[in-house]
Design a protein around this motif. Structure first.
Motif, PDB file in Angstrom:
ATOM      1  N   SER A  31     -29.404 140.339  72.341  1.00  8.60           N
ATOM      2  CA  SER A  31     -29.808 140.792  71.013  1.00  8.60           C
ATOM      3  C   SER A  31     -29.864 142.315  70.930  1.00  8.60           C
ATOM      4  CB  SER A  31     -31.163 140.191  70.633  1.00  8.60           C
ATOM      5  OG  SER A  31     -32.189 140.620  71.514  1.00  8.60           O
ATOM      6  N   THR A  32     -29.876 142.975  72.071  1.00  9.45           N
ATOM      7  CA  THR A  32     -29.803 144.442  72.095  1.00  9.45           C
ATOM      8  C   THR A  32     -28.460 144.942  72.626  1.00  9.45           C
ATOM      9  OG1 THR A  32     -30.900 144.462  74.261  1.00  9.45           O
ATOM     10  CG2 THR A  32     -32.283 144.777  72.312  1.00  9.45           C
ATOM     11  N   PRO A  35     -25.335 142.610  69.871  1.00 11.49           N
ATOM     12  CA  PRO A  35     -25.932 141.963  68.699  1.00 11.49           C
ATOM     13  C   PRO A  35     -24.920 141.323  67.751  1.00 11.49           C
ATOM     14  CG  PRO A  35     -25.978 144.358  68.479  1.00 11.49           C
ATOM     15  CD  PRO A  35     -25.570 144.071  69.884  1.00 11.49           C
ATOM     16  N   PHE A  38     -24.374 137.501  67.156  1.00 12.36           N
ATOM     17  CA  PHE A  38     -25.282 136.722  66.306  1.00 12.36           C
ATOM     18  C   PHE A  38     -24.884 136.795  64.829  1.00 12.36           C
ATOM     19  CE2 PHE A  38     -27.696 137.893  70.064  1.00 12.36           C
ATOM     20  CZ  PHE A  38     -28.307 136.700  70.418  1.00 12.36           C
ATOM     21  N   ILE A  66     -35.680 137.962  69.483  1.00  9.45           N
ATOM     22  CA  ILE A  66     -34.292 138.230  69.115  1.00  9.45           C
ATOM     23  C   ILE A  66     -34.202 138.781  67.694  1.00  9.45           C
ATOM     24  CG2 ILE A  66     -32.077 137.122  68.594  1.00  9.45           C
ATOM     25  CD1 ILE A  66     -32.614 135.250  70.986  1.00  9.45           C
ATOM     26  N   ASN A  69     -35.232 142.396  67.428  1.00 13.20           N
ATOM     27  CA  ASN A  69     -34.192 143.311  67.888  1.00 13.20           C
ATOM     28  C   ASN A  69     -33.015 143.378  66.911  1.00 13.20           C
ATOM     29  OD1 ASN A  69     -35.720 143.817  70.174  1.00 13.20           O
ATOM     30  ND2 ASN A  69     -34.657 142.291  71.423  1.00 13.20           N
ATOM     31  N   LEU A  70     -32.625 142.240  66.374  1.00 14.86           N
ATOM     32  CA  LEU A  70     -31.481 142.199  65.469  1.00 14.86           C
ATOM     33  C   LEU A  70     -31.762 142.848  64.118  1.00 14.86           C
ATOM     34  CD1 LEU A  70     -30.097 138.589  66.091  1.00 14.86           C
ATOM     35  CD2 LEU A  70     -29.214 140.752  66.995  1.00 14.86           C
ATOM     36  N   GLU A 357     -38.358 147.376  68.954  1.00 16.42           N
ATOM     37  CA  GLU A 357     -37.548 146.479  69.793  1.00 16.42           C
ATOM     38  C   GLU A 357     -38.391 145.966  70.930  1.00 16.42           C
ATOM     39  OE1 GLU A 357     -33.955 148.377  71.057  1.00 16.42           O
ATOM     40  OE2 GLU A 357     -33.025 148.220  69.080  1.00 16.42           O
TER      41      GLU A 357
END
Length: 358
Positions: A31-32, A35, A38, A66, A69-70, A357
């Motif tokens: 997710s970092t 990304p 996703f 997640i 972060n997204l 984050e």
């Protein structure tokens, strides 16, 4: 053919809870680092993740992480912040006294406030848990969560510190500033007075978010008389105490200071974060917008505090803020009246305008 990572993303909808857990746990680092995976198929993975917030708490923990972060991505942020059903879910969950992921949900809410339309939360209502003792206005519920979370008296798994970042972002908007200075019917309390007591709290996140929220609300100039009134909001002691150290003032200065500043212990320390000190100085600068406020601040000896802070804090931003504030307080009133603190801008307090984050 789909890559291994894309296949892993596909497993988050598997009927087996154990498979979903393994998949989502392994997806957190991506997710970092990657990304965009996703965002495939017009954000279908995001749609699935939003549904999984209701899954087993351990799965939900990774899902929320997640999404936190997204939400750095503007497209994902818009998708999350404008989904009414999703907002209903996270706002109802965060207020539950036994919600194990309440702190993560607080971080997610703070990030969602980066979307300007999220300010509509002010009109949002839901039934509060009876344990919270709040009313049906979501903002009041979040305020009460933040207050009770400070001592862990509501949810043993949450301190709700990151709600202070949510408040800081929301108060970039005038309507939200007005909320913070209006007495609420259900408890007869002005919301900003619930926050001011945390300017010297042990949590850096809480202190930082509260400092920025107070500063943003101080852009509401018509509220300045209430800010300075010792029988009303009375903000000055709570803004000045974090920037005072163990320096000694002469007797005449001390006797004219606000009572809370007169009998400080010899080991008194100013805030360890120069950015927070600078924020409080900017709040004081905003409060010099009217002659009445400037005269009051002179009378209660704000200048000596600024003078000593300038001497003791070797930070360029703090020193510049001290100089600007001293300039407003010490110059002739005829000159001061022509100088407005126009360079001060509202904070959206989460570390240099980045989303949180995990």
């Amino acid at each position: 053919m789909p890559t291994e990572l894309e296949e892993l993303v596909g497993f988050i909808t598997n009927p087996s809870q154990q498979i979903r857990l393994v998949a989502i746990e392994n997806l957190v680092p991506y997710s970092t680092s990657q990304p965009d995976v996703f965002k495939a198929d017009k954000l279908v993975p995001i749609k699935n993740l939003k549904l999984l917030v209701k899954d087993h708490p351990k799965i939900a923990e990774h899902v929320i992480t997640i999404l936190i972060n997204l939400s750095a991505d503007r497209e994902v942020l818009e998708n999350l912040a404008t989904d009414e059903k999703f907002l209903d879910t996270i706002l109802s969950f965060v207020t539950l006294p036994n919600e194990p992921n309440a702190n993560l949900l607080s971080m997610l809410l703070a990030n969602l406030a980066k979307w300007d339309a999220f300010q509509s939360i002010l009109a949002r209502k839901q039934s509060p848990p009876k344990e919270l003792g709040s009313d049906d206005l979501v903002m009041n519920q979040l305020m009460d969560l933040f207050v009770k979370g400070a001592e862990g008296t509501y949810n043993k798994d949450a301190d709700y510190d990151h709600l202070s970042y949510l408040f800081a972002d929301l108060t970039k908007h005038a309507e939200l500033r007005h909320y913070f200075v209006r007495k609420q019917d259900y408890d007869g309390v002005i919301p900003i007075t619930k926050l001011k007591v945390f300017t010297e709290h042990k949590s850096h996140v809480r202190r930082k978010g509260v400092a920025s929220t107070i500063k943003n609300v101080a852009f509401d100039v018509p509220s300045h008389p209430a800010f300075l009134d010792e029988d009303d909001i009375n903000i000055l002691p709570y803004v000045l105490l974090p920037i005072i150290g163990n320096e000694e003032f002469d007797e005449e200065e001390t006797m004219a200071m606000l009572p809370d500043l007169q009998l400080l212990p010899p080991d008194k320390e100013r805030d360890s974060d120069s950015a927070i000190i600078q924020t409080h100085l900017q709040t004081l600068l905003l409060l010099t917008s009217t002659r009445e406020a400037r005269e009051h601040m002179r009378a209660v000896q704000v200048y000596p505090v600024v003078r000593e802070t300038h001497k003791k804090v070797a930070d360029e931003g703090v020193r510049e803020a001290c100089e600007r504030l001293a300039n407003m307080l010490m110059r002739d009133e005829a000159d001061a009246a022509t100088q407005a603190p126009t360079e001060v801008t509202a904070d959206d307090d989460d570390e240099d305008d980045k989303v949180v984050e995990v």
